[in-house]
Every structure is written in structure tokens, then in C-alpha cells.
Design a protein around this motif. Sequence first.
Motif, short mmCIF file in Angstrom:
data_model
loop_
_atom_site.label_atom_id
_atom_site.label_comp_id
_atom_site.label_asym_id
_atom_site.label_seq_id
_atom_site.Cartn_x
_atom_site.Cartn_y
_atom_site.Cartn_z
N VAL A 808 0.86 -1.19 0.00
CA VAL A 808 0.00 0.00 0.00
C VAL A 808 0.89 1.22 0.00
CG1 VAL A 808 -1.80 1.28 1.21
CG2 VAL A 808 -1.83 -1.23 1.18
N CYS A 809 0.59 2.20 -0.86
CA CYS A 809 1.41 3.42 -0.98
C CYS A 809 0.48 4.59 -1.05
CB CYS A 809 2.28 3.35 -2.23
SG CYS A 809 3.34 4.79 -2.45
N LEU A 810 0.78 5.60 -0.15
CA LEU A 810 -0.01 6.84 -0.15
C LEU A 810 0.63 7.84 -1.10
CD1 LEU A 810 -0.72 7.16 3.68
CD2 LEU A 810 -2.20 6.21 1.91
N VAL A 811 -0.13 8.44 -1.95
CA VAL A 811 0.37 9.40 -2.96
C VAL A 811 -0.21 10.77 -2.65
CG1 VAL A 811 0.47 10.00 -5.39
CG2 VAL A 811 0.49 7.59 -4.70
N ASP A 814 -0.47 16.58 -4.63
CA ASP A 814 0.27 17.49 -5.54
C ASP A 814 1.37 16.79 -6.30
OD1 ASP A 814 1.77 16.90 -3.42
OD2 ASP A 814 2.49 18.95 -3.02
N GLY A 815 1.53 15.52 -6.18
CA GLY A 815 2.57 14.88 -6.97
C GLY A 815 2.81 13.47 -6.48
N PRO A 816 3.69 12.74 -7.11
CA PRO A 816 3.97 11.36 -6.72
C PRO A 816 4.77 11.31 -5.45
CG PRO A 816 5.35 12.05 -8.56
CD PRO A 816 4.39 13.16 -8.33
N ALA A 817 4.78 10.16 -4.78
CA ALA A 817 5.49 9.99 -3.51
C ALA A 817 6.96 10.22 -3.69
CB ALA A 817 5.23 8.57 -2.97
N GLY A 818 7.55 10.82 -2.66
CA GLY A 818 8.97 11.09 -2.70
C GLY A 818 9.35 12.29 -3.46
N ALA A 819 8.35 13.06 -4.02
CA ALA A 819 8.68 14.25 -4.82
C ALA A 819 9.13 15.37 -3.93
CB ALA A 819 7.48 14.66 -5.64
#
Length: 819
Positions: A808-811, A814-819
Motif C-alpha cells: 500500500v502506498c499513499l500518494v 500534488d505529486g507522486p510519492a517522494g517528490a
Amino acid sequence: MAASLPLKAAGDGKKGTSPAPAELSADELARRLGEAQAELAAIEAPEQLAAGAPPGTPVEELQLRARMLRLTVFSYRQHVNALAHLTEQKKFAAEAESRRRATSKPDGKPPFSILMADRMRSALQVRLLDLRSEEGRLKILSAQMDNTREKLARAGERARLAQEKLEAAMPAYSPVARWRRDLARLEERALGVHLAALAAQGRLVDAQLAEFAREVEFERNRIAVVEKDLVFKADDLERLKADIDERRSRLIAELEQASRERERLSLAADEAAARHAEARKRVAELERQQAEGRKAVAAAEAALNKAEHPGGVLEKINPFRGRSARSDLDRQRAALAEVDKKLAAARGNLAPREYEHLLAMERSRTAVHAVEARNVGLVTLDMRRAFWELRYAAFAPERAGLRERRSEAPDVQRLLNVLNPAIDHLRGKMDIVVGQLAEQQDLLRLADEPGEIGFRKALLALFVARERIYLDTVNEVEETRHLLLRWVAEQDVRTGGRSAGELTRSWFERSGDWLKAAWNFELFAVADSVVVDGRVISGSRGVTVAKVVEAILIVIVGYLLAAVATRVAMAVGVRRGRIEETGARIARKWILAVTLVLLLLLALDAVKIPLTAFAFLGGAIAIGAGFGMQTLLKNLISGVMLLMERPFKPRDIVEVGGIRGEVTDINVRSCTIRDANGIETLVPNSTFLEQNVTNWTLSSRKVRYALNVGVAYGSPVRRVSELLLAVAASHEQVLAEPVPEVLFMDFADSALLFTLYVWLEVAPGRRGGSVVLSDLRFMIEASFAEHGIAMPFPQRDVHLDTAGPLPVCLVPADGPAGA
């Protein structure tokens, strides 16, 4: 005073000067001519050209003054001569009028001799030529007057401009400005005098034209009187023939002499050519010896130079060195000098030999031209004799009618058609000779050696003789041509004096002659052969318009009769049931095609046109049969095979080459198919033999159609089958026999597949299978909806692999994860 002398008549300081009056007396013109001559004499000598001109005057202006004064003198002289000739013309016109009154009627009593009428027509031709000549002269004078008027207008403008410049000029420049003003007025005066002289000449030409016109009218009136009652006596014909025979005998003797002279000069030309070739060969040989001698001298000079400049000590102190080389050099030089002397003599002999050769060739050519001209003269005399005999026959009592006389006109026109090109040819020859004369005269003026001068003079004499030969021949041919033209004019006069009834009758007669000539006109001739007593005799047959028209009528009428007969026979055969309508129609077309070929052969035989008339088409027919006609023959043979096998007939539904429709017609070359859209397509017969053909109605018009239906999983399949059969049974075009069928075809991904098979009758005028299947689909959809049977749409089941944890990954928004 000296400065004003040459231009004293140009003006006295007034603005502009009017041209000389158009009407001046002879005395006044003579006085003005004397003044102009005095002005011209003052500057005529080269050292007097600048007399009266300001210092530094350009040479062009001095020459312009001299030209204008010369033009003035020339124009006054022309004006004086024109007035004198006009006075003489008036006296001549008065005398001619008196003569015409005295000779208004021809000498003698009717009937008048044809020779008398011929002499009168010859005089009329001379008068007409004079009239045409004066008309041409008047056109030239009119063009000259128009051109002079334009020049005079421009000269007047220059004179006015020069006067204005003189009035505005400073005292220091006044002499030059006055000079140019006077020069402009002199030019204007000269052009005015020249225009007045041209006008006087125009009045003279008008008077001469009027006199020639009266002479022409007088001669025509006399000819009209004589032409009303003409007679051609046998004595006149014999006298004419005797004169022609005498001239012919003299011409034959000249021809024989010219032929002998031609042979002699041809041999002389060959001998001169041989001597010229020998001289050229001698010069070439000596030139070769000269080149070799020069090489030998050069080699001897090199040897002497080497001997006089030795390399060794003993050779340098040898007092006898170089003697042999010098002796050899002297010998070579002496030999070369001898060759040079011989070459100079040979070259000196070559020019006379070349002149001799060229003169011999031209003499031989002149002899050939003489023979040719005398042959033309003989032909012309024979034509003249034939003309007089033809004309005498036209005046015979049994040929006194206008129609009979008009029948001679084509013969006379044929003679004219022969003479006109002959005259053009002879005149062309004369033009060539005149050009050669002009060329030789120019070369004679440039010649400076006695030998060349003599050669050019001899050539000039030859060309003059050649010109005389052609001139005499042209005169002979022209005389004969004028005889023919006078005969044509005589016929026109006879035509002009006829009444309206005679004109109408003549027109109908001529129309009948024209139609008869057109009907019997031969288009071409064909070689033919016949067998007589076992022998083959070759000959020719003419193909005329009449034969062609008759052959065409035979073919057309025969084909129409055959068409009517076959139509009646086909109708009777079909009505009585003996023959099928389709077969009868096809058989009729083939019978008509064969009948057309037979009619063509029969027509050609009936009008006597041999088949060899079309032999020239053999090559084209062979090529056409090899290329274009092979397709036609293939389709014709295919049509015969279709007729024999009968794979389909009209009103059948067939499918071939991607085309499906009803066969509407079967022809000799192709068949016609009308598709469901009403579009008719011509299909070549060979296509039915070369491709697969589907005949939907060959043995039966019942065709089975298939309709695919899908229902959702869980639907009652037996109920679905019953509903489909019920729908098929309820449609009026679905046949009850064979009975409709429903097959459960497959378990598909999203539906249960059923196929409904129904039988329909395919026939022209009935609704097509696609329309019936569309009706069944509408009915099936309504029936399924009424009974709650669903028609599925495509469905997919998604299965997730849950053997391991799901990441499971929360996005962020305002942009993709880790941005």
C-alpha cells in the motif's frame, strides 16, 4: 552675302514656310527649278560643301543641306515631267476616243472568225495588264505620299522649334541658330516640293488609269459583239496546225542538235576533269617531294653544323672537316630548288586547268538546260495543238449547246494545271541564273588576274545564254497559257449573256453532271484476276462511290429483313412452346451476326468489289487478331460454350468476380447483371469460364440463411429456442418447408450462442435475404424483451493474487510519492 546664298530660298525670317503649291504652271516650275539648281551648284563641289555655313558646322548638317537641295531639284524635274506627260496623255486620250468611235464595230460581217476573237482577247489581256500595272503604281505613289506627309509634318515642327530658338538666342549664337532655322525650312520646302511632285504624278496615273479602263471597256464591248456569232472554220484550224507543225519541226531539229552538243560537251567535260585531276595529282606529288626535300635539307644542315663544330682535338685541327657535309647540303638545296621550280610551274598550270574544268562543266550544264527547255517547248506545242483541236470540236454543230461546250472546260483546266507548275519551274530556273549572273559580275569586278578575268567573262556569257534559253521557253509556255485563259474568258462571256431561263436550265444540267460525276467517282482501284479459257488474266477493278453506296444499301436492307424475320420466328417459336424464350433470343443474336457477315460478302460480290480491296488491311487485321481481337474471339467462343452448357439463364441470381445480382441479358460477347442497387454490369463471357460462378437459382430458388443470437448466462435455453422458432414461423417470407432450425452453437465468453437457420425464396421482385434477416432481428429483440431474456454485453472477471501481502502506498495530491 556669300553666307545667305545657299539658303536664300529657304525663308526670310518669318515663322514657318508653306510647301510649294499643288497647282503651278510649267513656267513657274521651270523658274523654281533653275533657282534650285543654282543653289545646288553653289555647294556641289566637295570644296564648296561648307559654303555659306557658320564655322564649325557639323558635316552631317552640310550633307543634309546638299541632300535637301538635290531632292528639291529632283522633285521639280519630276513635277515638270508629270505636267508634260499629263498634257500628252490628254491629247492621247482625245485621239483614242476618236479612234474608238470610228472602230466601235468590228470589221467584217458575222459570223466572225474565232481567230479574230482570239486576237481581240489578246489585246484585252494587254490592256488589263496595263491597268493592273498602273493600279500598283498608284498604290506605291499613295504610300510615298503618306510617308512624305508624315516627314513634312515633322519637318514643320522642327522649323517652328528652330525659329523659336533663333528668337531666344543670344547675339553670339545667332548665326548658328539662323543657320539651323534656314536648314529646317529648307528641309520643309524640299519635302513640300516632293509631295507636290508626287501629287502631280498621281494625277497622271489617275488619267492613265481612266484611259486604260475605257480601253478595257471598249475591248470588252467589241468582244461581246463578236462572241455572239463565232465560227471556227476548218481552214483556220489547218492554218494553225501547220504553223504549230512548222515550229515543232524546227524545235525538233534544235533538240537533236542540242542533244549532240550535250554529248560532245559531256565528253569534253570528262576530258577537262581528267586533265584537272592530273594537274592536281602533279601538284600533290611535287608538294610531297618538296616536303621531303626540305626534310633532307634540314638533315644536311644539321650534319654540316655537327661537322663544323667537332668535339675531339684531332677533328678540330683537321682542315678538311665538313667538306662532305657541305657538298651534300649543296646537292640537297639544288634538288629542292629544282622541285620548287617545278611546283611553281605546276601550280601555274593548275589554275588554267581548273578554269577549263569549270567552264567545261558549265557548258555541259548549259547544254543539258537547252535540251530540257526544248523538251518543254515540244510539250507546250503539243498542248497548243490539242487545245486548238479541242476548241474546234467545241464549235462543231453537234456540240453547239452550252452543256456540250462546258464539257470541254475540265480538259482545258487540266492543261492549265500542267502549264502553271511548268511556268513556276522555269521562272525558278531563271531566278537561279539571274543570281549566278549577279554573283559572277561581282567576282569579275574583284578579279585582277588576266586568267581569272577571262574565266569570269566566259562564265557570264554562258549564264547569259542560259538565261536566254529559259526566257524563250517561258515566253512559249506563257503564250500557250494565255490561249487557254482566253478560252476560259470566252466561256465566261458566253455565260454572262444568257437569260434567266437559260441560267436555270444550265444550273440544273451542271448539277446533274456534278451528281453523276460524284456518283461515278472512283475512290481507288483494286488489282483483280479472272480465269478465261484456263488462263489467269490480271486486271483491276475500280471502287466507285456508287458501288460503295450499293453495297451499304444491300447490307442495311438485308440486315433489316433478317432482323424482322428472326423476330417473327422467335415469337412464333416461343408462343407455341417449342423454343424457350432465353434460347430463342440468344439464337437470334447469333443468327443476325452470321447473317451480317454473309451480307457483307454478298454485297461485295454483287457490286463487283473483289475481296483483294481489303488486302491492305491484312497486316492490321493480323496484328489486331494477335493483340486486341484475341479478347473478342475468346469472349465469342465463351458465349458459344455458355449457350451449350447453360450454367445460368436470364432472371437467375449469380455471383461472379465479386458481383452478385440478377442476369438480365445474355449477349454474344458479354452478359448483363443487375445488382441489388439497380446497377447493371457487363461481364465478359470469358469471366464465367475462368472464375468460380455461384448460381443461387440453378436448380432451386430456396436459399438458407443463418442468424446468430447471443443470450445471457442463466437464460432458459429451451425457451430461447422456442421463441426463435416462433419468430421464424411468424414471418411471411420464411418458408415452412424446409422447416427453420435452432442450434445451440457454443458457450462463449459473455453469452450463450444460438444460430437460427431459415429458408427463403430468392426471386426477382422479392425482398432480399438481408432485409428479411433484419426483420427477424427486430422481432427477436422484441420477443426477448417481452419474455425477460437478456442479451449480454462483454464481461470480464478480475482475480487478485492474495497469496502474499499487498503493498500500500499513499500518494500526495500534488505529486507522486517522494517528490
